[in-house]
Design an enzyme around this catalytic site. Structure first.
Site, short mmCIF file in Angstrom:
data_model
loop_
_atom_site.label_atom_id
_atom_site.label_comp_id
_atom_site.label_asym_id
_atom_site.label_seq_id
_atom_site.Cartn_x
_atom_site.Cartn_y
_atom_site.Cartn_z
N LEU A 1 0.82 -1.22 0.00
CA LEU A 1 0.00 0.00 0.00
C LEU A 1 0.85 1.27 0.00
O LEU A 1 0.31 2.36 0.11
CB LEU A 1 -0.92 0.00 1.24
CG LEU A 1 -1.95 -1.11 1.29
CD1 LEU A 1 -2.71 -1.07 2.61
CD2 LEU A 1 -2.92 -1.01 0.12
N ARG A 2 2.16 1.12 -0.11
CA ARG A 2 3.01 2.30 -0.12
C ARG A 2 2.72 3.19 -1.31
O ARG A 2 2.87 4.42 -1.26
CB ARG A 2 4.49 1.91 -0.09
CG ARG A 2 5.38 3.02 0.47
CD ARG A 2 6.86 2.65 0.33
NE ARG A 2 7.20 1.43 1.02
CZ ARG A 2 7.52 1.36 2.30
NH1 ARG A 2 7.48 2.45 3.04
NH2 ARG A 2 7.84 0.21 2.86
N GLY A 3 2.29 2.58 -2.43
CA GLY A 3 1.97 3.37 -3.61
C GLY A 3 0.83 4.33 -3.36
O GLY A 3 0.91 5.52 -3.66
#
Length: 344
Positions: free
Chosen positions: A281-283
Site C-alpha cells: 500500500l506504499r503506492g
C-alpha cells in the site's frame, strides 16, 4: 559562502523541480530519485532547493540539529539539557538547511559515526563522533550514482529510513540520535538498477532528459554561462523570483495540515494502484501524500483528480512489477493507466 545556482533559474526539467518542491513541502513523502542523462542539472537542483529553503530553528550547540519545537524527537543531550533548564527555554539559533553528500566509497563509521579517537587518546574519554547521518538530520542526504551504492550502506540507509533514528552500538558506545532527512538519489539507468528495497523507500521517482529543442538548450547554456562568469550578479538578478518561491513554499508547509483529502480521491488512488498491480500500500500512501502536498503548494483547499493525475507517474513508476508480456516501460504503463482512469 559560495553562491548557489538559483532554483528558480533552472530551465526545463519541470517534473524534477516539482518533485523536489513537493518533498520540501512534506518531507515525510520519502525523498526523490532522479534518473537520467549526465549534465542535466540533477545535483544543481538539489543544492539549489536547499539554498532556497528558509533557515531552520535548531537548539544552539546541538550536534544533531534538533528542533526546539519537537521535544519528543530530541537527542539524549537535548533532553538532558531541557530537564536541567526546567521552565527556561533552551537557546535557539538559525542554521542553513544541510545538504550532505554520501560518497559511494564511504565507510560505515563515516556514515553512522564512531568513537572520537582524538578525545579517546588525548583525554581518555569515550566520546561519540557523529557521522553523515547526524549532519543530514532535518536536511537532505544526497547520493550521486545511487545505483552504485554498496550493499552494506544500502542496508544502513534502509534501517534509518524506516525508524527515523540512527542507533550505534560499537566500541563500548551506545548512542541513539534522530536522523530524519529527505533522501535524494541520482543516477544513470545505463549503469545499473537500484536494489528493490531501496528503490521502494524513495517516495517519488523522476526521469530527466537532455532537452531536444533548440530554444531550451540555448536558454540553459546562456543561464549557466552567465552564472559562471558572475555568480553574485546572476543570483541577485533572480532574488525576487527566489523570494517569491520561498514565500510560496513556506505558506504551503503551513497550509498542508488543513488540505482536505476526500474519500473520492482515496478511491481514485486505490483504483489506479490496483490497475497497475503495485505491491503493498506504499503506492497509495505516497500518491495521496504527494497529491496533498501539490495541492497545498498550489493553494488548493482539497485534493482533486488533477493533482492525482499530475503526480501519479512520479509516485508510481518505480513501484511496478516487470511484465514480460508488456514491452512498454514503467512510465508508459502508468501514463496509459492514468489515461484510462481519468480520460485523455
Amino acid at each position: 559562502m559560495k553562491p548557489v545556482f538559483p532554483f528558480s533559474a533552472i530551465a526545463a526539467q519541470d517534473e524534477m523541480k516539482t518533485a523536489l518542491m513537493i518533498a520540501a513541502v512534506d518531507p515525510g513523502i520519502g525523498g526523490v530519485l532522479v534518473f537520467g542523462d549526465r549534465g542535466t542539472g540533477k545535483s544543481t537542483a538539489v543544492r539549489a532547493l536547499a539554498a532556497l529553503l528558509p533557515p531552520m530553528r535548531v537548539v544552539a550547540g546541538c550536534r544533531y540539529h534538533c528542533s526546539p519545537d519537537e521535544a519528543g524527537a530530541a537527542c539524549d543531550e537535548c533532553r538532558r539539557r531541557a530537564a536541567e533548564a526546567g521552565k527556561a527555554r533552551l537557546k535557539v539559533e538559525l542554521v542553513p538547511v544541510p545538504v550532505v553528500d554520501l560518497p559511494l566509497g564511504a565507510t560505515e563509521d563515516r556514515v553512522v559515526g564512531a568513537l572520537d579517537l582524538e578525545k579517546a587518546l588525548s583525554q581518555g574519554i569515550k566520546a561519540f563522533e557523529p557521522g553523515l547521518l547526524a549532519r543530514a538530520h532535518r536536511g537532505f542526504l544526497y547520493i550521486d550514482e545511487a545505483n552504485l551504492l554498496e550493499d552494506h550502506l544500502v542496508d544502513l540507509l534502509l534501517d534509518v529510513a524506516a525508524s527515523g533514528e540512527n542507533v550505534v552500538e560499537r566500541e563500548g558506545l551506545s548512542i541513539r540520535h534522530p536522523a530524519r532527512f529527505v533522501l535524494v538519489g541520482t543516477g544513470n539507468p545505463e549503469e545499473g538498477e537500484l536494489r528493490p528495497q531501496l528503490l521502494d523507500r524513495f517516495g517519488l521517482s523522476v526521469e530527466v532528459k537532455t532537452p531536444t529543442d533548440m530554444p531550451t538548450r540555448i536558454d540553459v547554456v546562456r543561464r549557466r554561462d552567465s552564472f559562471d562568469r558572475d555568480p553574485a550578479a546572476f543570483v541577485a538578478g533572480w532574488e525576487k523570483e527566489e523570494s517569491r518561491l520561498r514565500k510560496r513554499l513556506v505558506a504551503a508547509r503551513a497550509r498542508l495540515p488543513s488540505v482536505v483529502l476526500p474519500d473520492a480521491a482515496l478511491e481514485t488512488a486505490a483504483r489506479l494502484c490496483m490497475a497497475l498491480g503495485t505491491d503493498g500500500l506504499r503506492g497509495e500512501l505516497t500518491l495521496v501524500r504527494a497529491a496533498r502536498a501539490l495541492a497545498s503548494f498550489e493553494a488548493a483547499q482539497e485534493v482533486g483528480n488533477d493533482h492525482l493525475r499530475r503526480i501519479a507517474t512520479s509516485a508510481l513508476r518505480h513501484r511496478l512489477r516487470r511484465n514480460p508480456l508488456d514491452e512498454a516501460g514503467s512510465t508508459v504503463r502508468v501514463e496509459r493507466a492514468v489515461t484510462e482512469l481519468f480520460g485523455p
